[in-house]
Scaffold this active site. Structure first.
Site, mmCIF file in Angstrom:
data_model
loop_
_atom_site.group_PDB
_atom_site.id
_atom_site.type_symbol
_atom_site.label_atom_id
_atom_site.label_comp_id
_atom_site.label_asym_id
_atom_site.label_seq_id
_atom_site.Cartn_x
_atom_site.Cartn_y
_atom_site.Cartn_z
ATOM 1 C CB ALA A 1 11.286 21.155 -63.117
ATOM 2 N N GLY A 2 14.226 20.201 -62.155
ATOM 3 C CA GLY A 2 15.395 20.339 -61.489
ATOM 4 C C GLY A 2 16.407 21.608 -62.166
ATOM 5 C CG HIS A 3 14.764 24.894 -61.733
ATOM 6 N ND1 HIS A 3 13.715 25.699 -61.190
ATOM 7 C CD2 HIS A 3 14.370 24.053 -62.932
ATOM 8 C CE1 HIS A 3 12.987 25.476 -62.564
ATOM 9 N NE2 HIS A 3 13.593 24.972 -63.170
ATOM 10 C CB THR A 4 21.488 23.428 -60.124
ATOM 11 O OG1 THR A 4 21.565 22.886 -60.495
ATOM 12 C CG2 THR A 4 22.762 23.092 -59.165
ATOM 13 C CG ASP B 1 17.775 19.837 -68.830
ATOM 14 O OD1 ASP B 1 17.481 19.644 -67.700
ATOM 15 O OD2 ASP B 1 17.698 18.560 -68.942
ATOM 16 C CE LYS C 1 26.225 24.395 -68.264
ATOM 17 N NZ LYS C 1 25.802 23.073 -68.125
ATOM 18 C CD GLN D 1 9.090 20.098 -67.213
ATOM 19 O OE1 GLN D 1 8.131 20.423 -67.249
ATOM 20 N NE2 GLN D 1 10.109 18.578 -66.401
ATOM 21 C CE LYS E 1 13.425 25.792 -67.192
ATOM 22 N NZ LYS E 1 13.863 24.635 -67.647
ATOM 23 N N GLY E 2 16.688 27.903 -63.543
ATOM 24 C CA GLY E 2 16.614 28.607 -62.211
ATOM 25 C C GLY E 2 17.662 29.838 -61.920
#
Ligand code: IMP
Length: 433
Positions: A39-42, A13, A327, A220, A16-17
């Site tokens: 995985a989850g990319h925003t 998290d 961030k 990840q 990366k996206g």
């Protein structure tokens, strides 16, 4: 052009996206090489927020080819849903045109999800990742390239469902797999993806020989690596540099840059020790200002100060050539910012991560402290980033305390920053000079 590897340097998290989406503007290929829809990319594009779990982040760049590589485990129903969403918003069906699935990638079937739903120890995403990799290692998995051979094969369906049901019974699950259902599933998967199943490693090797730029997009993070992470509280794949080319089906000599993505602080979802975890006002600030909720499961992420011990471990494993800090804006408004430089373990000061989960849980962070910098709104951060890039000023536009913080991180990790993220927007990233 050589290949560029983009990796999470913490517990996932890291953003990366967003970076891959940005770099993909000049890339011909974006390749996922491990993991699956855990995985989850925003990606934020103006007013639209796009969330991807399987489709590589380069999907938003029409000239970019996309590969789901050899080392992946893929849930065909999740991919179908993501594709439907993409087709509705863009009108494009990329299958076989610019989206290719490796014939070596393994399939996540309902059985794997049933098995994963029994997990209470690790805090997995429940997407069937671990059980699918277990079948792969046990050499009983089903790969995309095998689909044409098993479609219509009654003996295969009955032997496979028997094996799965025996495992479900032994694990105490009430779910069962029906041979006929399995038959129709594999027929649907085959028909849905036939056009895009390919020898993707060969395609990538050919592309690299033609000097095309390939991005290998990690999922990840280093601390979730099955070998180098905080075992057993890890995912089931090798998330590190060593697997980037292997999981894509090309050789390591193609790689030039290895970018480690790290938040300006640290987060973790799921169980397992995290020495700098905060349960105070600063932790609350990071969680709320940083919107720290998982893209895949919506779980609240645990937040803590930047951990240089973790980062040095990640650097040793991956050999980052640059860090992409994300961030930084989230730290705005904190009076004091801490950085963990070492741990105290059973009365001794240590500077390297212990491999044992119980020892890591006993580690207490030793901090150095830095002055904070003011809070700003997201439009203000975005304007600052756009100005920095247009005027070629780099991070010189940032408040002095923020510049000093970045310099301290670079010194502690021993790697220069190549970019600094100051907001979710695609353009809210400052290129370091
Ligand atoms: P699994 O990958 O679903 O087996 O989950 C194993 C561990 O990795 C759990 O702690 C998950 O929360 C964590 N995990 C898996 N994927 C991600 C990710 O993309 N970001 C952050 N944590 C993840």
């Amino acid at each position: 052009m050589p290949a560029t590897v983009i990796l999470g340097a913490q517990w996932g998290d890291e953003g990366k996206g967003k970076l891959v989406d940005r770099l993909a503007e000049e890339a011909s290929w974006v390749v996922r090489f491990q993991g699956g829809n855990n995985a989850g990319h925003t990606v934020v594009l103006g007013d639209s927020v796009l969330k991807f779990h399987l489709l590589p982040s380069g999907i938003t760049r029409p000239s970019c080819n996309l590969v789901l590589g050899d080392g992946m485990v893929i849930d065909p129903w999740v991919l179908d849903k993501e594709l439907q969403g993409w087709m509705e918003s863009s009108g494009e069906d990329p299958r076989g045109h610019r989206l290719f699935i490796s014939e070596r990638a393994h399939l996540i079937l309902p059985y794997h999800r049933y098995m994963d739903s029994l997990d209470t120890k690790i805090g997995t995403t429940g997407r069937g990742i671990g059980p699918t990799y277990a079948d792969k290692i046990n050499r009983v998995g089903l790969r995309f390239g095998d689909l044409s051979e098993v479609v219509g094969d009654d003996a295969w369906a009955s032997a496979t469902s028997e094996r799965m049901n025996a495992a479900l019974v032994a694990a105490g699950s009430s779910e069962r797999v029906d041979a006929k259902g399995l038959q129709s599933d594999v027929a649907w998967i085959h028909q849905t993806y036939e056009a895009c199943i390919a020898n993707t490693g060969l395609m990538l090797d050919n592309a690299l020989k033609l000097e095309e730029h390939v991005i290998l997009e990690g999922a990840q993070g280093c601390l979730l690596d099955i070998d180098q992470g905080t075992y057993p509280f890890v995912t089931s794949s090798v998330t590190s540099h060593g697997n980037a080319t292997h999981g894509a089906g090309i050789h390591p000599g193609h790689v030039k840059d290895v970018i480690g993505i790290t938040k300006a602080y640290i987060t973790r979802v799921g169980h397992g020790a995290m020495p700098t975890e905060l349960d105070d006002e600063a932790g609350h600030h990071l969680g709320t200002v940083g919107h720290e909720f998982g893209t895949t499961t919506g779980r609240k992420r645990r937040c803590g100060w930047f951990d240089a011990v973790v980062m040095r471990h990640a650097q040793r494993i991956n050999g980052f050539t640059g860090l992409a800090l994300t961030k930084l804006d989230v730290l705005g408004g904190l009076e004091e910012i801490k950085i963990c430089v070492a741990y105290e373990l059973d009365g001794q000061q240590i500077t390297e991560m212990p491999s044992s989960a119980s020892a890591l849980a006993r580690c207490k962070p030793i901090y150095t402290s830095m002055p904070g910098f003011p809070e700003m709104s997201l439009p203000e951060w975005l304007a600052m980033a756009v100005h920095a890039n247009e005027a070629g000023k780099g991070i010189g536009v940032l408040p002095t305390a923020a510049q000093l913080y970045i310099a301290q991180l670079e010194t502690l990790v021993g790697v220069p920053c190549v970019s600094v993220g100051v907001g979710p927007d695609r353009d809210a990233t400052i290129d370091c000079l």
